[in-house]
Design a protein around this motif. Structure first.
Motif, PDB file in Angstrom:
ATOM      1  N   ARG A   1       0.832  -1.200   0.000  1.00  0.00           N
ATOM      2  CA  ARG A   1       0.000   0.000   0.000  1.00  0.00           C
ATOM      3  C   ARG A   1       0.871   1.256   0.000  1.00  0.00           C
ATOM      4  O   ARG A   1       0.611   2.209  -0.753  1.00  0.00           O
ATOM      5  N   LEU A   2       1.930   1.245   0.782  1.00  0.00           N
ATOM      6  CA  LEU A   2       2.838   2.394   0.828  1.00  0.00           C
ATOM      7  C   LEU A   2       3.560   2.571  -0.504  1.00  0.00           C
ATOM      8  O   LEU A   2       3.699   3.690  -1.006  1.00  0.00           O
TER       9      LEU A   2
ATOM     10  N   SER B   1       2.503   1.674  -3.463  1.00  0.00           N
ATOM     11  CA  SER B   1       1.590   2.173  -4.485  1.00  0.00           C
ATOM     12  C   SER B   1       1.300   3.661  -4.302  1.00  0.00           C
ATOM     13  O   SER B   1       1.101   4.378  -5.274  1.00  0.00           O
ATOM     14  N   SER B   2       1.292   4.144  -3.065  1.00  0.00           N
ATOM     15  CA  SER B   2       1.076   5.577  -2.863  1.00  0.00           C
ATOM     16  C   SER B   2       2.309   6.380  -3.262  1.00  0.00           C
ATOM     17  O   SER B   2       2.183   7.495  -3.773  1.00  0.00           O
TER      18      SER B   2
ATOM     19  N   GLN C   1       2.574   6.130  -7.192  1.00  0.00           N
ATOM     20  CA  GLN C   1       1.302   6.509  -7.808  1.00  0.00           C
ATOM     21  C   GLN C   1       0.761   5.416  -8.732  1.00  0.00           C
ATOM     22  O   GLN C   1       0.372   5.663  -9.864  1.00  0.00           O
TER      23      GLN C   1
ATOM     24  N   SER D   1      -2.021   1.954  -8.770  1.00  0.00           N
ATOM     25  CA  SER D   1      -3.264   1.579  -8.093  1.00  0.00           C
ATOM     26  C   SER D   1      -2.995   0.422  -7.139  1.00  0.00           C
ATOM     27  O   SER D   1      -2.292  -0.528  -7.465  1.00  0.00           O
ATOM     28  N   TYR D   2      -3.574   0.521  -5.951  1.00  0.00           N
ATOM     29  CA  TYR D   2      -3.454  -0.530  -4.941  1.00  0.00           C
ATOM     30  C   TYR D   2      -4.583  -1.515  -5.157  1.00  0.00           C
ATOM     31  O   TYR D   2      -5.747  -1.185  -5.009  1.00  0.00           O
TER      32      TYR D   2
END
Length: 106
Positions: A14-15, A17-18, A21, A23-24
């Motif tokens: 999740r980190l 993907s953030s 940029q 998609s998670y």
């Protein structure tokens, strides 16, 4: 060797993907992202096919020219001839009672 828990891996994903940029998508559902990232085909197709110019467009753009389209004149003449022989298109019903189905039910 230490064992990494699945929750830590999910948090790391999740980190990541953030940060990058992206998609998670932890459940690997189909999102269509591959097709949305793809280059659009419309502009290429517009360049490939030449722009068609017809007599009607030229007459609208230049009202004083009055160009005559022989094919259109022939088509209109054929339609008129078919109507004279009774082979033209049927008239549209103005309301529900005039339709072909309503006449058949009577």
């Amino acid at each position: 060797m230490t064992c990494i828990t699945p929750s830590r891996i999910a948090a790391l994903t999740r980190l990541r993907s953030s940060i990058f940029q992206t998609s998670y998508n932890p459940t690997s559902m189909r999102t269509g992202a591959k097709y949305l990232r793809r280059r659009l085909q419309g502009p290429s197709m517009m360049q490939y096919y030449p722009l068609e110019v017809d007599f009607a467009a030229l007459n609208r753009a230049n009202p004083g020219w009055n160009l005559i389209d022989r094919d259109e004149q022939q088509r209109l003449q054929d339609i008129e001839d078919r109507k004279k022989r009774g082979k033209g298109t049927p008239t549209k019903a103005k309301n529900k009672g005039e339709g072909r189905r309503a006449q058949r039910k009577r």
